[in-house]
Design a protein around this motif. Structure first.
Motif, PDB file in Angstrom:
ATOM      1  N   ARG A   1       2.290   1.663  -3.510  1.00  0.00           N
ATOM      2  CA  ARG A   1       1.255   2.102  -4.454  1.00  0.00           C
ATOM      3  C   ARG A   1       0.906   3.566  -4.253  1.00  0.00           C
ATOM      4  O   ARG A   1       0.605   4.272  -5.204  1.00  0.00           O
ATOM      5  CB  ARG A   1      -0.002   1.241  -4.314  1.00  0.00           C
ATOM      6  CG  ARG A   1       0.178  -0.113  -4.974  1.00  0.00           C
ATOM      7  CD  ARG A   1      -1.089  -0.872  -5.112  1.00  0.00           C
ATOM      8  NE  ARG A   1      -2.068  -0.168  -5.919  1.00  0.00           N
ATOM      9  CZ  ARG A   1      -3.336  -0.530  -6.016  1.00  0.00           C
ATOM     10  NH1 ARG A   1      -3.766  -1.571  -5.365  1.00  0.00           N
ATOM     11  NH2 ARG A   1      -4.171   0.154  -6.751  1.00  0.00           N
ATOM     12  N   ALA A   2       0.973   4.040  -3.037  1.00  0.00           N
ATOM     13  CA  ALA A   2       0.597   5.425  -2.753  1.00  0.00           C
ATOM     14  C   ALA A   2       1.729   6.406  -2.998  1.00  0.00           C
ATOM     15  O   ALA A   2       1.473   7.572  -3.311  1.00  0.00           O
ATOM     16  CB  ALA A   2       0.117   5.541  -1.304  1.00  0.00           C
ATOM     17  N   HIS A   3       2.987   5.954  -2.868  1.00  0.00           N
ATOM     18  CA  HIS A   3       4.090   6.904  -2.867  1.00  0.00           C
ATOM     19  C   HIS A   3       5.106   6.740  -3.998  1.00  0.00           C
ATOM     20  O   HIS A   3       6.019   7.555  -4.110  1.00  0.00           O
ATOM     21  CB  HIS A   3       4.823   6.849  -1.525  1.00  0.00           C
ATOM     22  CG  HIS A   3       3.958   7.283  -0.384  1.00  0.00           C
ATOM     23  ND1 HIS A   3       3.111   6.425   0.265  1.00  0.00           N
ATOM     24  CD2 HIS A   3       3.781   8.485   0.197  1.00  0.00           C
ATOM     25  CE1 HIS A   3       2.454   7.078   1.211  1.00  0.00           C
ATOM     26  NE2 HIS A   3       2.848   8.328   1.197  1.00  0.00           N
ATOM     27  N   SER A   4       4.960   5.719  -4.830  1.00  0.00           N
ATOM     28  CA  SER A   4       5.906   5.552  -5.931  1.00  0.00           C
ATOM     29  C   SER A   4       5.214   5.876  -7.248  1.00  0.00           C
ATOM     30  O   SER A   4       3.984   5.762  -7.382  1.00  0.00           O
ATOM     31  CB  SER A   4       6.451   4.125  -5.973  1.00  0.00           C
ATOM     32  OG  SER A   4       5.449   3.220  -6.415  1.00  0.00           O
TER      33      SER A   4
ATOM     34  N   GLN B   1       1.481   4.646  -8.341  1.00  0.00           N
ATOM     35  CA  GLN B   1       0.449   5.599  -8.732  1.00  0.00           C
ATOM     36  C   GLN B   1      -0.047   5.307 -10.145  1.00  0.00           C
ATOM     37  O   GLN B   1      -1.236   5.424 -10.431  1.00  0.00           O
ATOM     38  CB  GLN B   1       0.976   7.022  -8.598  1.00  0.00           C
ATOM     39  CG  GLN B   1       1.179   7.411  -7.150  1.00  0.00           C
ATOM     40  CD  GLN B   1       1.889   8.731  -6.972  1.00  0.00           C
ATOM     41  OE1 GLN B   1       2.222   9.410  -7.936  1.00  0.00           O
ATOM     42  NE2 GLN B   1       2.139   9.104  -5.726  1.00  0.00           N
TER      43      GLN B   1
ATOM     44  N   GLU C   1       0.825  -1.208   0.000  1.00  0.00           N
ATOM     45  CA  GLU C   1       0.000   0.000   0.000  1.00  0.00           C
ATOM     46  C   GLU C   1       0.860   1.260   0.000  1.00  0.00           C
ATOM     47  O   GLU C   1       0.545   2.228  -0.683  1.00  0.00           O
ATOM     48  CB  GLU C   1      -0.944   0.000   1.202  1.00  0.00           C
ATOM     49  CG  GLU C   1      -2.090  -0.974   1.050  1.00  0.00           C
ATOM     50  CD  GLU C   1      -2.990  -1.008   2.259  1.00  0.00           C
ATOM     51  OE1 GLU C   1      -2.721  -0.295   3.265  1.00  0.00           O
ATOM     52  OE2 GLU C   1      -3.972  -1.759   2.223  1.00  0.00           O
ATOM     53  N   HIS C   2       1.960   1.236   0.739  1.00  0.00           N
ATOM     54  CA  HIS C   2       2.853   2.394   0.775  1.00  0.00           C
ATOM     55  C   HIS C   2       3.470   2.623  -0.603  1.00  0.00           C
ATOM     56  O   HIS C   2       3.523   3.751  -1.096  1.00  0.00           O
ATOM     57  CB  HIS C   2       3.947   2.201   1.830  1.00  0.00           C
ATOM     58  CG  HIS C   2       4.819   3.403   1.978  1.00  0.00           C
ATOM     59  ND1 HIS C   2       5.966   3.571   1.254  1.00  0.00           N
ATOM     60  CD2 HIS C   2       4.687   4.513   2.746  1.00  0.00           C
ATOM     61  CE1 HIS C   2       6.512   4.730   1.558  1.00  0.00           C
ATOM     62  NE2 HIS C   2       5.761   5.321   2.470  1.00  0.00           N
TER      63      HIS C   2
END
Length: 101
Positions: A27-30, A34, A24-25
């Motif tokens: 997917r949200a921050h790379s 994204q 999840e991290h």
């Protein structure tokens, strides 16, 4: 909704070793994560609504193609694994007409 306090959205607490938090991290921050999120949303919209291709970037088109190819590959591999597993099963013992094996 949280069953305890009613807050929206509810949060799922995972163990400290859970790899889903890492996923999840990422997917949200790379950038790749994204892009994957945009591709999944775009795929949903394309299947259900009319989206003009002029609204889809070249990066997204390439990503949708790669996503489809990966899904097709996974399906093929799963089918091959199923065939191999079925072929590897020993045949049941033959039953003679008198009912004995």
């Amino acid at each position: 909704m949280c069953p305890s306090c009613g807050v929206l959205p509810a949060t799922v607490n995972r163990c400290p070793r859970c790899q889903l938090d890492d996923l999840e991290h990422a997917r949200a921050h790379s950038a790749a994560g994204q892009l994957l999120g945009r591709l999944l949303e775009l795929e949903f919209l394309i299947e259900r609504f009319s989206i003009p291709w002029s609204d889809v970037s070249a990066e997204e088109v390439n990503g949708l193609r790669a996503l489809k190819e990966e899904r097709d590959r996974c399906v093929r591999e799963a089918q091959e694994n199923d065939r191999d597993r079925i072929a590897a099963k020993p045949a049941p013992p033959a039953v003679r007409p008198d009912g004995n094996t």
